[in-house]
Design a protein around this motif. Structure first.
Motif, PDB file in Angstrom:
ATOM      1  N   GLY A 177       0.785  -1.224   0.000  1.00 59.04           N
ATOM      2  CA  GLY A 177       0.000   0.000   0.000  1.00 59.04           C
ATOM      3  C   GLY A 177       0.815   1.270   0.000  1.00 59.04           C
ATOM      4  O   GLY A 177       0.267   2.359   0.210  1.00 59.04           O
ATOM      5  N   THR A 178       2.128   1.154  -0.271  1.00 56.43           N
ATOM      6  CA  THR A 178       2.992   2.338  -0.245  1.00 56.43           C
ATOM      7  C   THR A 178       3.822   2.409  -1.518  1.00 56.43           C
ATOM      8  O   THR A 178       3.980   1.418  -2.243  1.00 56.43           O
ATOM      9  N   TYR A 179       4.369   3.577  -1.775  1.00 52.95           N
ATOM     10  CA  TYR A 179       5.234   3.819  -2.932  1.00 52.95           C
ATOM     11  C   TYR A 179       6.345   4.757  -2.466  1.00 52.95           C
ATOM     12  O   TYR A 179       6.351   5.939  -2.770  1.00 52.95           O
ATOM     13  N   PRO A 180       7.323   4.216  -1.714  1.00 54.39           N
ATOM     14  CA  PRO A 180       8.329   5.069  -1.070  1.00 54.39           C
ATOM     15  C   PRO A 180       9.279   5.734  -2.063  1.00 54.39           C
ATOM     16  O   PRO A 180       9.609   5.168  -3.113  1.00 54.39           O
ATOM     17  N   GLY A 181       9.734   6.913  -1.705  1.00 53.99           N
ATOM     18  CA  GLY A 181      10.781   7.584  -2.456  1.00 53.99           C
ATOM     19  C   GLY A 181      12.152   7.191  -1.936  1.00 53.99           C
ATOM     20  O   GLY A 181      12.288   6.334  -1.057  1.00 53.99           O
ATOM     21  N   VAL A 182      13.171   7.826  -2.474  1.00 52.62           N
ATOM     22  CA  VAL A 182      14.550   7.464  -2.130  1.00 52.62           C
ATOM     23  C   VAL A 182      14.817   7.608  -0.627  1.00 52.62           C
ATOM     24  O   VAL A 182      15.409   6.725  -0.006  1.00 52.62           O
ATOM     25  N   GLU A 183      14.385   8.701  -0.042  1.00 46.99           N
ATOM     26  CA  GLU A 183      14.656   8.922   1.380  1.00 46.99           C
ATOM     27  C   GLU A 183      13.975   7.864   2.235  1.00 46.99           C
ATOM     28  O   GLU A 183      14.547   7.376   3.224  1.00 46.99           O
ATOM     29  N   ALA A 184      12.748   7.503   1.871  1.00 50.00           N
ATOM     30  CA  ALA A 184      12.037   6.479   2.631  1.00 50.00           C
ATOM     31  C   ALA A 184      12.717   5.121   2.494  1.00 50.00           C
ATOM     32  O   ALA A 184      12.808   4.351   3.464  1.00 50.00           O
ATOM     33  N   TRP A 185      13.213   4.828   1.291  1.00 44.18           N
ATOM     34  CA  TRP A 185      13.945   3.581   1.118  1.00 44.18           C
ATOM     35  C   TRP A 185      15.230   3.579   1.941  1.00 44.18           C
ATOM     36  O   TRP A 185      15.602   2.549   2.531  1.00 44.18           O
ATOM     37  N   HIS A 186      15.891   4.714   1.989  1.00 49.29           N
ATOM     38  CA  HIS A 186      17.089   4.789   2.832  1.00 49.29           C
ATOM     39  C   HIS A 186      16.740   4.541   4.293  1.00 49.29           C
ATOM     40  O   HIS A 186      17.501   3.897   5.022  1.00 49.29           O
TER      41      HIS A 186
ATOM     42  N   HIS B  87      12.701  -4.832 -10.440  1.00 53.46           N
ATOM     43  CA  HIS B  87      12.925  -3.741 -11.389  1.00 53.46           C
ATOM     44  C   HIS B  87      12.720  -4.285 -12.801  1.00 53.46           C
ATOM     45  O   HIS B  87      13.662  -4.427 -13.582  1.00 53.46           O
ATOM     46  N   VAL B  88      11.487  -4.588 -13.148  1.00 53.93           N
ATOM     47  CA  VAL B  88      11.192  -5.252 -14.414  1.00 53.93           C
ATOM     48  C   VAL B  88      11.371  -4.312 -15.599  1.00 53.93           C
ATOM     49  O   VAL B  88      11.842  -4.715 -16.662  1.00 53.93           O
ATOM     50  N   HIS B  89      11.002  -3.036 -15.415  1.00 58.93           N
ATOM     51  CA  HIS B  89      11.193  -2.053 -16.500  1.00 58.93           C
ATOM     52  C   HIS B  89      11.616  -0.711 -15.910  1.00 58.93           C
ATOM     53  O   HIS B  89      11.042   0.330 -16.173  1.00 58.93           O
ATOM     54  N   GLY B  90      12.684  -0.767 -15.150  1.00 59.58           N
ATOM     55  CA  GLY B  90      13.114   0.414 -14.419  1.00 59.58           C
ATOM     56  C   GLY B  90      12.690   0.293 -12.975  1.00 59.58           C
ATOM     57  O   GLY B  90      12.440  -0.805 -12.467  1.00 59.58           O
ATOM     58  N   LEU B  91      12.587   1.425 -12.291  1.00 60.53           N
ATOM     59  CA  LEU B  91      12.333   1.409 -10.849  1.00 60.53           C
ATOM     60  C   LEU B  91      10.835   1.252 -10.559  1.00 60.53           C
ATOM     61  O   LEU B  91      10.110   2.224 -10.379  1.00 60.53           O
ATOM     62  N   SER B  92      10.406   0.017 -10.492  1.00 61.27           N
ATOM     63  CA  SER B  92       8.991  -0.283 -10.322  1.00 61.27           C
ATOM     64  C   SER B  92       8.422   0.260  -9.022  1.00 61.27           C
ATOM     65  O   SER B  92       7.263   0.671  -8.968  1.00 61.27           O
ATOM     66  N   TYR B  93       9.226   0.250  -7.948  1.00 56.38           N
ATOM     67  CA  TYR B  93       8.700   0.525  -6.612  1.00 56.38           C
ATOM     68  C   TYR B  93       9.403   1.683  -5.907  1.00 56.38           C
ATOM     69  O   TYR B  93       9.294   1.801  -4.686  1.00 56.38           O
ATOM     70  N   ILE B  94      10.121   2.514  -6.628  1.00 56.43           N
ATOM     71  CA  ILE B  94      10.840   3.619  -6.003  1.00 56.43           C
ATOM     72  C   ILE B  94      10.350   4.922  -6.612  1.00 56.43           C
ATOM     73  O   ILE B  94      10.641   5.237  -7.775  1.00 56.43           O
TER      74      ILE B  94
ATOM     75  N   THR C 112      26.589  -0.879   2.720  1.00 59.41           N
ATOM     76  CA  THR C 112      25.301  -1.385   2.245  1.00 59.41           C
ATOM     77  C   THR C 112      24.573  -0.371   1.377  1.00 59.41           C
ATOM     78  O   THR C 112      23.790  -0.740   0.507  1.00 59.41           O
ATOM     79  N   HIS C 113      24.798   0.908   1.620  1.00 64.63           N
ATOM     80  CA  HIS C 113      24.186   1.927   0.770  1.00 64.63           C
ATOM     81  C   HIS C 113      24.992   3.217   0.869  1.00 64.63           C
ATOM     82  O   HIS C 113      25.767   3.408   1.804  1.00 64.63           O
ATOM     83  N   PHE C 114      24.804   4.066  -0.118  1.00 65.38           N
ATOM     84  CA  PHE C 114      25.595   5.281  -0.254  1.00 65.38           C
ATOM     85  C   PHE C 114      24.698   6.504  -0.083  1.00 65.38           C
ATOM     86  O   PHE C 114      23.478   6.422  -0.232  1.00 65.38           O
ATOM     87  N   PRO C 115      25.289   7.670   0.208  1.00 67.56           N
ATOM     88  CA  PRO C 115      24.474   8.879   0.383  1.00 67.56           C
ATOM     89  C   PRO C 115      23.694   9.220  -0.888  1.00 67.56           C
ATOM     90  O   PRO C 115      24.187   9.061  -2.006  1.00 67.56           O
ATOM     91  N   VAL C 116      22.474   9.694  -0.706  1.00 65.17           N
ATOM     92  CA  VAL C 116      21.639  10.089  -1.834  1.00 65.17           C
ATOM     93  C   VAL C 116      22.324  11.164  -2.672  1.00 65.17           C
ATOM     94  O   VAL C 116      22.163  11.213  -3.903  1.00 65.17           O
ATOM     95  N   THR C 117      23.116  11.989  -2.025  1.00 61.48           N
ATOM     96  CA  THR C 117      23.805  13.075  -2.740  1.00 61.48           C
ATOM     97  C   THR C 117      24.823  12.563  -3.749  1.00 61.48           C
ATOM     98  O   THR C 117      25.276  13.321  -4.605  1.00 61.48           O
ATOM     99  N   ASP C 118      25.170  11.265  -3.668  1.00 64.37           N
ATOM    100  CA  ASP C 118      26.088  10.679  -4.642  1.00 64.37           C
ATOM    101  C   ASP C 118      25.400  10.387  -5.974  1.00 64.37           C
ATOM    102  O   ASP C 118      26.054   9.949  -6.923  1.00 64.37           O
ATOM    103  N   TYR C 119      24.089  10.635  -6.042  1.00 65.65           N
ATOM    104  CA  TYR C 119      23.325  10.251  -7.224  1.00 65.65           C
ATOM    105  C   TYR C 119      22.517  11.437  -7.760  1.00 65.65           C
ATOM    106  O   TYR C 119      21.278  11.424  -7.753  1.00 65.65           O
ATOM    107  N   PRO C 120      23.198  12.451  -8.257  1.00 67.79           N
ATOM    108  CA  PRO C 120      22.486  13.652  -8.727  1.00 67.79           C
ATOM    109  C   PRO C 120      21.613  13.394  -9.958  1.00 67.79           C
ATOM    110  O   PRO C 120      20.709  14.187 -10.243  1.00 67.79           O
ATOM    111  N   GLU C 121      21.859  12.297 -10.693  1.00 64.50           N
ATOM    112  CA  GLU C 121      21.082  12.008 -11.904  1.00 64.50           C
ATOM    113  C   GLU C 121      19.861  11.142 -11.624  1.00 64.50           C
ATOM    114  O   GLU C 121      19.187  10.703 -12.562  1.00 64.50           O
ATOM    115  N   PHE C 122      19.551  10.873 -10.361  1.00 62.59           N
ATOM    116  CA  PHE C 122      18.372  10.074 -10.042  1.00 62.59           C
ATOM    117  C   PHE C 122      17.116  10.740 -10.607  1.00 62.59           C
ATOM    118  O   PHE C 122      16.825  11.909 -10.312  1.00 62.59           O
TER     119      PHE C 122
END
Length: 750
Positions: free
Chosen positions: A93-102, A127-134, A385-395
């Motif tokens: 029932g949710t569709y989290p963004g990057v911060e929520a996934w972090h 990720h069947v055709h890109g980011l299905s759940y992010i 396990t994961h990197f700062p969101v700021t490392d991904y400016p092209e998201f």
């Protein structure tokens, strides 16, 4: 200009899959070996257990509290008490963004640090055709649409973007690509595959794996691929999901193993197992397939994971186990490494019992745990396990959306263009109508913000539907709209007919909504009667009718095709599909897609392009038995291409040589266009009845008006092998014929 294409062996031929003997000693690192030595049985089995994230959330699985909240008590149970090795899925029932996934990933991995061995959790998403759940990530055409682009470079680039954006959210594992050769177009997961052909599946899958995994899996822009669903999943006899397939071994080896072999050779790290059964044996219980063939013959050394709850289904669905405990034993003995259990701890409890009572050896458990830890190590999870969101400016960037739009444009196939009616002028009046005209569901399919894709209209509202795409391009003043019919019921057809009389053209949008798996099962491939009736009544107005098929599989259009001025097929082109279709209809883009499936004309005539000669004959003057609506590889353009000067370097070659083929292609039309240059080869006589032709190579080129190029293929003769009477790959001497465009030339293998 000369374009040279070297086609290297890609697992299609004589992959050494007839070797016998034990699996070679696994090359575990010192860290992995030390961890295995120090782990208890319970900790090892925990690593083999995969739960859905709902098991960590407040509330019950499938009915969690929204907005979701991780329960400390449930997290403690999963990560500390059971030491669960993997978690998957999105909170229901949710569709989290990057911060929520972090937040999710940080909470889980921080808890891991309280455990004795501090083994990171491996998180996976579809990720069947890109980011299905992010939320905010980029979605692309579904795999069948991508296959219709015949553009492997585009497939690789899309996978690279998906990996980059997935890592931005902290998710290092994707349950894709699907390598399911689909030979029955009724199957509801056809659109998740690359179509009916072995070669296209092979090269598209390989390109996707290269894009996902890159050169270094520990890189912050790489993720682990998961080939699925090994194997034969796309050939259920009934056409319905998770129902029995009957596949002779020779056919299995020639059509359902090569694409996996090529991907394994390309470094695929994980594989998911077919949820169905083959020849009466559920694949999750098939030791010959999962161990003898996949491990011993194909030399896959990575992680083998079940699909959703499939060990449990051995007991309560397939009925081959006397109890759930017996089902666990059968699956582990067959070769399973990790159980997507996913909403209980029964698997872990029962496997511990089986080991402690001596039914399953600890060394067998160690083998699976080593594979799981190896994957985590290769992904660099022990370090980060994961990197700062700021490392991904092209998201979710504009550039990534441009690639999505390009993919959508190239995925769409122009099937009919009577009297070159397309493209049409931007100053005409149009009616946009039909059940798929004003929804994102028909552009995206399943695995799009939600499992069944029903959330697409809510979560992807920023992207234009077909209606909005047309309005945005030519202006709302020139566009009329009436739904006319829903998927299966007439709605305001009278209004649609009234508005049709007020415009110059009708853009009729038919097809399907989103679905996947069992929810997509149908009993009839024909378009629903309501859609056919709407098309028939609109045709009576005499206005030129441009039909858009927004669908996941080829619904039968035999009745409406003659009354259509133009037909465009869009196999779930993604959120940019509305823009892409508008640009194609009004001429901003030139169509270049080609069908990656055979489009049937009748609802019980599903013969693929690489059929046998006996399937292509006039039976008692009743007409050709192979008579599809549109053939595999078919697709029109707004320009024309001329083929000439087909040449073979040598008309007689040995089995160890390469076949060198060249052909000249010229754009003889008036606008720039892309053309797929395809090389088909026919084996004219063989000890096993040969197909009429097989696709062996292709290249997509772009030419300006009047421009020409020479395309050169260099194809190993080994790629002409087939699986013979002894279930072994063979190359037989004899005569062959190659086909490039309208040109033909014979050669001989000595």
């Amino acid at each position: 200009m000369t374009l040279k294409v070297r086609i290297l062996p890609c697992g299609l031929l004589i992959p050494l899959i007839f070797l016998t003997g034990a699996i070679s000693a696994q090359p575990w690192s010192e860290r992995v070996q030390d961890l295995i030595k120090n782990m208890s049985i319970e900790e090892k089995v925990g690593q083999m257990t995969q739960l859905t994230v709902d098991m960590l959330c407040e509330g019950e699985p499938y009915a969690i509290t929204v907005p979701f909240k991780i329960s400390e008590e449930k997290l403690e149970k999963a990560v500390i008490q059971y030491g669960v090795g993997s978690i998957l899925n999105v909170p229901t029932g949710t569709y989290p963004g990057v911060e929520a996934w972090h937040q999710i990933l940080t909470t889980i991995q921080d808890k891991v640090q309280e455990s004795a061995n501090k083994i990171p959790v491996l998180y996976g998403l579809d990720h069947v055709h890109g980011l299905s759940y992010i939320r905010g990530g980029t979605l692309f055409p579904q795999p069948l649409g991508l296959a219709c682009s015949w553009n492997t470079s585009l497939a690789r680039e899309m996978a690279e973007i998906t990996a980059y954006e997935s890592r931005a959210a902290g998710v290092p594992w994707s349950f894709s690509p699907a390598m399911d050769i689909c030979r029955n177009p009724v199957w509801p997961r056809l659109w998740e595959s690359y179509g009916e052909d072995v070669y296209i599946n092979t090269v598209m899958g390989k390109a996707t794996i290269e894009g996902f995994q890159g050169r270094d899996l520990s890189n912050k822009t790489s993720i682990a691929a998961c080939l699925k669903h090994f194997t034969g999943y796309g050939l259920p006899l009934s056409g319905k999901d998770r129902t029995p397939a009957w596949i002779p071994e020779r056919y299995l080896r020639e059509y359902f193993l090569p694409q996996y072999q090529a991907s394994i050779d390309a470094g695929a790290l994980t594989i998911m197992v077919n949820s169905g059964e083959i020849n009466g044996i559920p694949t999750h219980a098939d030791k010959q397939l999962l161990t003898d063939i996949l491990r011993h013959e194909m030399h896959f050394e990575g992680l083998l994971v079940t699909d959703w709850q499939d060990i449990h289904y051995l007991y309560d669905r397939h009925k081959i186990a006397h109890s759930l405990k017996d089902a666990v034993r059968i699956a582990i003995e067959a070769g399973i490494d990790m159980s997507m259990t996913p909403v209980s701890y029964d698997f872990a409890d029962l496997l511990v019992e089986l080991v402690k009572e001596g039914t399953i050896s600890e060394s067998r458990i160690d083998l699976s745990v080593g594979r799981i830890l190896m994957v985590k190590e290769k992904l660099g999870l022990f370090e980060t396990t994961h990197f700062p969101v700021t490392d991904y400016p092209e998201f979710g960037s504009e550039r990534n959306q441009e690639i999505s739009l390009q993919g959508a444009v190239e995925s769409i196939v122009l099937l009919k263009n009577k009297n070159d009616i397309l493209p049409i002028s931007k100053d005409v009046k149009v009616l946009v109508t039909g059940p798929t005209a004003n929804t994102q569901r028909s552009l995206n399919g399943g695995w799009s913000t939600t499992w069944q894709g029903e959330g697409a209209d809510q979560y992807l509202a920023e992207f234009p539907t077909i209606l909005r795409g047309v309005e945005d391009l030519i202006g709302r003043d020139l566009v009329q709209y009436a739904e006319g019919a829903s998927i299966d019921e007439i709605t305001d057809m009278d209004l649609a007919l009234q508005k049709a009389n007020e415009v110059d053209y009708i853009i009729l949008c038919l097809g399907e909504l989103s679905y996947t798996e069992d929810a997509g099962n149908i009993n009839d491939l024909n378009l629903p009667d309501a859609q056919l009736e709407l098309a028939s009544e609109l045709a009576k107005t005499g206005k030129p009718m441009i039909v858009i098929l927004a669908e996941g599989r080829p619904r039968i259009i035999r009745q409406l095709a003659p009354n259509s001025a133009a037909i465009l097929c869009a196999f779930y082109p993604g959120p940019q599909g509305g823009n892409a279709l508008a640009k194609l209809i009004f001429g901003d883009e030139n169509p270049s897609g080609k069908l990656a499936i055979t489009y049937p004309q009748y609802a019980n005539s599903y013969t693929p392009y690489d059929h046998k000669y006996t399937e292509d004959r006039d039976v008692m003057n009743s007409g050709l038995s192979f008579n599809p609506q549109f053939e595999f590889g078919f697709g029109l353009s707004y320009t024309s291409f001329e083929y000439s000067n087909l040449q073979l370097h040598n008309s007689e070659v040995s089995a160890v040589e390469n076949l060198q083929v060249s052909v000249d292609v010229k754009n003889v039309g008036e606008r720039e266009g892309k053309e797929v240059v395809s090389l088909f080869i026919s084996d004219l006589v063989a000890s096993i009845t040969p197909p009429v032709k097989r696709l062996r190579a292709f290249e997509k080129i772009i030419l300006k008006p009047g421009e020409s190029t020479q395309v050169i293929f260099e194809l190993p003769v080994q790629d002409l092998a087939f699986v013979g009477p002894e279930n072994r790959w063979v190359i037989e001497p004899g005569d062959f014929e190659l086909h490039v465009g309208p040109l033909r030339q014979k050669f001989r293998v000595k």
